[in-house]
Design an enzyme around this catalytic site. Structure first.
Site, PDB file in Angstrom:
ATOM      1  N   ASN A 173      33.027 -19.109   6.364  1.00  0.00           N
ATOM      2  CA  ASN A 173      34.010 -19.306   5.306  1.00  0.00           C
ATOM      3  C   ASN A 173      34.895 -18.053   5.181  1.00  0.00           C
ATOM      4  O   ASN A 173      36.044 -18.070   5.609  1.00  0.00           O
ATOM      5  CB  ASN A 173      33.289 -19.631   3.987  1.00  0.00           C
ATOM      6  CG  ASN A 173      34.219 -20.147   2.922  1.00  0.00           C
ATOM      7  OD1 ASN A 173      35.395 -19.855   2.926  1.00  0.00           O
ATOM      8  ND2 ASN A 173      33.701 -20.924   1.994  1.00  0.00           N
ATOM      9  N   ASP A 174      34.362 -16.966   4.662  1.00  0.00           N
ATOM     10  CA  ASP A 174      35.179 -15.758   4.463  1.00  0.00           C
ATOM     11  C   ASP A 174      35.785 -15.255   5.776  1.00  0.00           C
ATOM     12  O   ASP A 174      36.926 -14.792   5.795  1.00  0.00           O
ATOM     13  CB  ASP A 174      34.336 -14.627   3.858  1.00  0.00           C
ATOM     14  CG  ASP A 174      33.886 -14.937   2.444  1.00  0.00           C
ATOM     15  OD1 ASP A 174      34.476 -15.841   1.819  1.00  0.00           O
ATOM     16  OD2 ASP A 174      32.944 -14.284   1.972  1.00  0.00           O
ATOM     17  N   VAL A 175      35.026 -15.338   6.860  1.00  0.00           N
ATOM     18  CA  VAL A 175      35.501 -14.726   8.111  1.00  0.00           C
ATOM     19  C   VAL A 175      36.595 -15.540   8.787  1.00  0.00           C
ATOM     20  O   VAL A 175      37.138 -15.133   9.809  1.00  0.00           O
ATOM     21  CB  VAL A 175      34.330 -14.471   9.102  1.00  0.00           C
ATOM     22  CG1 VAL A 175      33.294 -13.536   8.485  1.00  0.00           C
ATOM     23  CG2 VAL A 175      33.704 -15.761   9.586  1.00  0.00           C
ATOM     24  N   SER A 214      32.266 -14.082  -0.770  1.00  0.00           N
ATOM     25  CA  SER A 214      33.263 -13.467  -1.665  1.00  0.00           C
ATOM     26  C   SER A 214      33.540 -14.333  -2.886  1.00  0.00           C
ATOM     27  O   SER A 214      34.142 -13.863  -3.842  1.00  0.00           O
ATOM     28  CB  SER A 214      34.576 -13.242  -0.903  1.00  0.00           C
ATOM     29  OG  SER A 214      35.174 -14.493  -0.613  1.00  0.00           O
TER      30      SER A 214
END
Ligand code: NAP
Length: 250
Positions: A173-175, A214
């Site tokens: 997700n964040d990456v 995050s």
């Protein structure tokens, strides 16, 4: 980890135990080195990581990012995912924390082999902070006997992303959040990402609308070329692999 080592070292001085001092120093120093590597990978200073409250108020952060969210989530079935993958010639698999949670690494390797047998070139794009510890994805994929040559670092895979037919995002997700590159108001602005959004088709495997570490929304999931394959990553991949197996048996 680093602080626990330094605490052990300090305890060693207090009780006059040289073994504890040396062991604490080693753990503390290696932790500091890892911390610096991780900060570099996230493009953030150590002070920012320690004091900025990153992830401390997910609701507010998500709200801020959510105000710019446009588009709709478009689900895809395992059957349709199979149809997309069967036609693909360049495939990149982007693993994240969700792959570790569902322990999907073995079935991922199985899918990669089937894609290769079908004539596709398969690569695994590895982000340095994917998962929850340094090298998390490398360890899991090595455990599943994914050939080391198929693992491509973020900096090497990004220039190739526009030529990828399909990017399969497995519990990441964040990456892969484009806000890190585009949205200056985002708390993760400046963090290098894998440019999954540049692939022709993106298939994201996750269980629902859960945010990443995050706590931020991810515009990638709403892009016109993105499809959501909902469910536990391992179960979803097993369904896609079954489709490949039934093709092979016909
Ligand atoms: P992530 O941003 O934490 O996202 C993981 C995603 O996996 C979630 O959105 C979740 O969505 C999905 N998921 C969870 N369980 C799943 C399952 N069983 N099946 C399918 N999907 C599942 O992960 P990431 O992209 O790998 O990013 C890592 C984050 O951790 C970064 O922000 C990084 O800075 C941080 N971090 C990394 C380290 C490190 O050393 N690597 C250490 C500390 C923090 P659903 O809930 O909707 O399924």
């Amino acid at each position: 980890n680093s602080l626990s080592g330094l605490a052990a070292c300090a305890a060693g001085f207090v009780i006059n135990n040289n073994v504890l001092v040396v062991a604490g120093c080693l753990v503390g120093t290696s932790g500091v080195i890892l911390t610096i590597i991780m900060c570099k990978a996230m493009n953030r200073s150590l002070a920012n990581v320690l004091f900025s409250g990153f992830g401390a108020a997910p609701a507010a952060s998500a709200g801020a990012a959510g105000s710019t969210m446009q588009g709709e989530l478009k689900p895809i079935s395992a059957e349709d995912t199979f149809a997309v993958l069967e036609a693909a010639r360049q495939v990149v698999i982007i693993p994240g924390y969700g792959m570790a949670v569902s322990q999907a690494q073995h079935v991922v390797r199985e899918l990669a082999e089937m894609l290769e047998n079908n004539g596709a070139e398969v690569r695994f794009a590895i982000h340095p902070v994917a998962g929850r510890m340094p090298g998390h994805m490398n360890v899991l994929l090595a455990e599943a006997n994914v050939p080391y040559e198929q693992l491509v670092e973020m900096d090497a895979i990004n220039p190739m992303m526009p030529s990828m037919d399909v990017a399969i995002v497995i519990g990441a997700n964040d990456v892969v959040n484009p806000a890190a590159a585009r949205d200056k108001s985002s708390p993760i602005y400046g963090m290098p990402i894998i440019n999954a959004h540049e692939a022709r088709t993106v298939i994201c495997l996750k269980r629902g609308k859960g945010a990443g570490f995050s706590g931020l929304e991810n515009q990638l999931f709403l892009l016109p070329n993105t499809r959501m394959l909902y469910g536990d990553a391992k179960a979803s991949l097993q369904s896609v692999v079954s489709e490949f197996k039934s093709l092979a048996n016909t």
